[in-house]
Design an enzyme around this catalytic site. Structure first.
Site, PDB file in Angstrom:
ATOM      1  N   GLU A 270       3.835 -13.693 101.506  1.00  0.00           N
ATOM      2  CA  GLU A 270       5.286 -13.487 101.335  1.00  0.00           C
ATOM      3  C   GLU A 270       5.757 -12.384 102.281  1.00  0.00           C
ATOM      4  OE1 GLU A 270       5.585 -12.769  97.058  1.00  0.00           O
ATOM      5  OE2 GLU A 270       5.038 -10.671  97.367  1.00  0.00           O
ATOM      6  N   CYS A 348      28.602  12.469 110.327  1.00  0.00           N
ATOM      7  CA  CYS A 348      28.609  13.936 110.388  1.00  0.00           C
ATOM      8  C   CYS A 348      27.325  14.472 109.768  1.00  0.00           C
ATOM      9  CB  CYS A 348      29.782  14.492 109.616  1.00  0.00           C
ATOM     10  SG  CYS A 348      31.278  13.579 109.869  1.00  0.00           S
ATOM     11  N   TYR A 377      15.024  -5.199 107.283  1.00  0.00           N
ATOM     12  CA  TYR A 377      15.177  -3.837 106.745  1.00  0.00           C
ATOM     13  C   TYR A 377      16.034  -3.004 107.698  1.00  0.00           C
ATOM     14  CZ  TYR A 377      11.147  -5.462 104.066  1.00  0.00           C
ATOM     15  OH  TYR A 377      10.302  -6.199 103.275  1.00  0.00           O
TER      16      TYR A 377
HETATM   17  C1  PLP Z   1       5.819  -7.333  96.516  1.00  0.00           C
HETATM   18  C2  PLP Z   1       6.257  -7.402  97.926  1.00  0.00           C
HETATM   19  N1  PLP Z   1       6.060  -8.532  98.623  1.00  0.00           N
HETATM   20  C3  PLP Z   1       6.445  -8.653  99.918  1.00  0.00           C
HETATM   21  C4  PLP Z   1       7.077  -7.606 100.561  1.00  0.00           C
HETATM   22  C5  PLP Z   1       7.482  -7.774 101.993  1.00  0.00           C
HETATM   23  O1  PLP Z   1       6.796  -6.855 102.751  1.00  0.00           O
HETATM   24  P1  PLP Z   1       6.888  -6.864 104.348  1.00  0.00           P
HETATM   25  O2  PLP Z   1       8.321  -6.900 104.697  1.00  0.00           O
HETATM   26  O3  PLP Z   1       6.185  -5.635 104.755  1.00  0.00           O
HETATM   27  O4  PLP Z   1       6.175  -8.110 104.810  1.00  0.00           O
HETATM   28  C6  PLP Z   1       7.301  -6.399  99.869  1.00  0.00           C
HETATM   29  C7  PLP Z   1       7.972  -5.284 100.538  1.00  0.00           C
HETATM   30  O5  PLP Z   1       8.212  -4.238 100.003  1.00  0.00           O
HETATM   31  C8  PLP Z   1       6.876  -6.296  98.528  1.00  0.00           C
HETATM   32  O6  PLP Z   1       7.068  -5.167  97.827  1.00  0.00           O
END
Ligand code: PLP
Length: 408
Positions: A270, A348, A377
């Site tokens: 994921e 600022c 992000y």
């Molecule tokens: C449980 C979980 N899965 C997947 C991700 C995705 O992580 P990344 O963007 O580093 O692949 C995160 C990111 O915080 C996460 O907490």
């Protein structure tokens, strides 16, 4: 210049008006081919989900949808958003601090698997499932000791963190589960770190996950076959030419699945950052250039309230300069040559820094700065309304059409 950058450069120039530009540009064609490559090179028992938190914009999700098995959501808001636009796509739901209303929505909206973070959450889920006469399908998210696997700059496990269940509490959870048939356990979830830049280190981490999952299945006599190995593949912002070696990783993974005898498991990835970071660019036009205590500063339109990634990760973000020749004023154009410059935004606060002492050949007021790797992000972790500046434009370069006048 690569093809994506050429398309983005063209779009940025087309988007310029008399008003200084500030925009996110997303190259959906690049995203399309990146996702296609990832999906095509995973072993056949591995599935790709996208961690929506990285960037949940609809054109991004629509581009990814054909290549991922589903979406990973981490809040009721993400669940509603994904369900509204993708009613039939599999959804998995993880993350700490789930509300009863979110757990109930997950049950009602047929979330495929809930990733449970504690025994307390299991108890609340069972209570909700019983009260609505449903069953809940879950993975237990476990925080494992890392045992020799090198950590990254963003580690969520292997030490005391609020994420997942301490592996020492697993026997207690399994005993409890044996008495609660309204919860069906399908396997384990491990997401111990993000920002992984090293393919070999990631394979070493996965090999630990595989062994641990197999060992628990045998030790506790479990009938499970799901293993979610989280996300975590990183983007090298500091040395952009040295990115995670996906071809080596996917080849190594195919070998690892065989050597660790994992063919009968459904292994889920994921990722968030690694899927979408590279398709996004943040562009800002330079409003002012000045010198102070011997250092040069370029003030751009926008800042960390739009693009918080460099501050959040503590790095100086790479950028490139796109020269603009238009200069409407009747006085000389300020600029610098062959020097180092710190790029800041309009806030600022001295924390509003995007790049520090970065070398530039030439930079003038009115030129454009383009920051790559801004697709994950970035906008979604930024404090948009600080100072109430206007939001940037969001331009999506469609996978089907050539670049034309920017759409918002
Ligand atoms: C449980 C979980 N899965 C997947 C991700 C995705 O992580 P990344 O963007 O580093 O692949 C995160 C990111 O915080 C996460 O907490």
């Amino acid at each position: 210049m690569n093809r994506s950058l050429a398309r983005v450069t063209e779009a940025v120039h087309l988007a310029c008006t008399d008003e200084p530009l500030c925009a996110y540009i997303y190259d959906l064609a690049a995203l399309d081919s990146h996702a296609a490559e990832l999906a095509a090179t995973l072993p056949s028992n591995c599935e790709l989900f996208y961690a929506v938190k990285a960037n949940s914009d609809l054109p991004i999700l629509q581009t990814l949808a054909p290549y991922v098995r589903g979406f990973e959501v981490a809040s009721g808001g993400e669940l509603d958003w994904v369900r509204r636009h993708f009613p039939d796509t599999p959804v998995i739901f993880g993350g700490p601090g789930k509300l009863d209303t979110e757990l109930a929505a997950a049950l009602e909206q047929d979330v495929e698997l809930l990733h449970v973070e504690s025994l307390g959450e299991l108890r609340r889920l069972a209570w909700l499932a019983r009260s609505t006469d449903r069953q809940a399908d879950v993975l237990l998210r476990i925080n494992l000791a890392l045992g020799g696997v090198p950590a990254t700059t963003l580690t969520m496990g292997g030490r005391a963190t609020p994420f997942g269940i301490d592996s020492g509490q697993l026997p207690q959870c399994l005993t409890w589960l044996a008495r609660h048939p309204e919860i069906r356990l399908h396997g384990f979830h491990f997401h111990l770190m993000s920002h992984q830049l090293d393919a070999d280190a990631h394979l070493a981490l996965l090999s630990r996950y595989f062994r641990q999952a197999r060992q628990w299945r045998e030790q506790f006599g479990l009938t499970i076959n799901h293993l979610n190995v989280g996300g975590g593949i990183g983007i090298n912002y500091r040395e952009p030419e040295r990115q995670f070696d996906w071809p080596a990783f996917s080849a190594g993974l195919t070998a690892l699945v065989e050597s660790e005898n994992m063919q009968d498991w459904r292994i889920r990835f994921e990722p968030g950052r690694y899927l979408t970071a590279a398709c996004g660019y943040y562009a800002m036009q330079v409003l002012d250039i000045k010198q102070c205590f011997g250092r040069h500063f370029a003030v751009g339109r926008g800042g960390t309230h739009h693009f918080r990634t460099p501050y959040a990760q503590g790095h100086s973000h790479p950028f490139l300069v796109l020269p603009r020749e238009h200069w409407p004023y009747p006085f000389p154009r300020p600029g610098v040559e062959q020097t180092e410059i710190t790029v800041v935004g309009q806030l600022c606060t001295p924390k509003d820094v995007l790049a520090t002492d970065a070398p530039v050949g030439r930079l003038r007021v009115g030129d454009l700065l383009v920051f790559p790797y801004a697709g994950a992000y970035a906008w979604h972790i930024s404090h948009h309304d600080f100072l109430r500046h206007l939001h940037p434009r969001h331009i999506y370069l469609s996978a089907q059409e050539p670049v034309h006048a920017a759409n918002q």
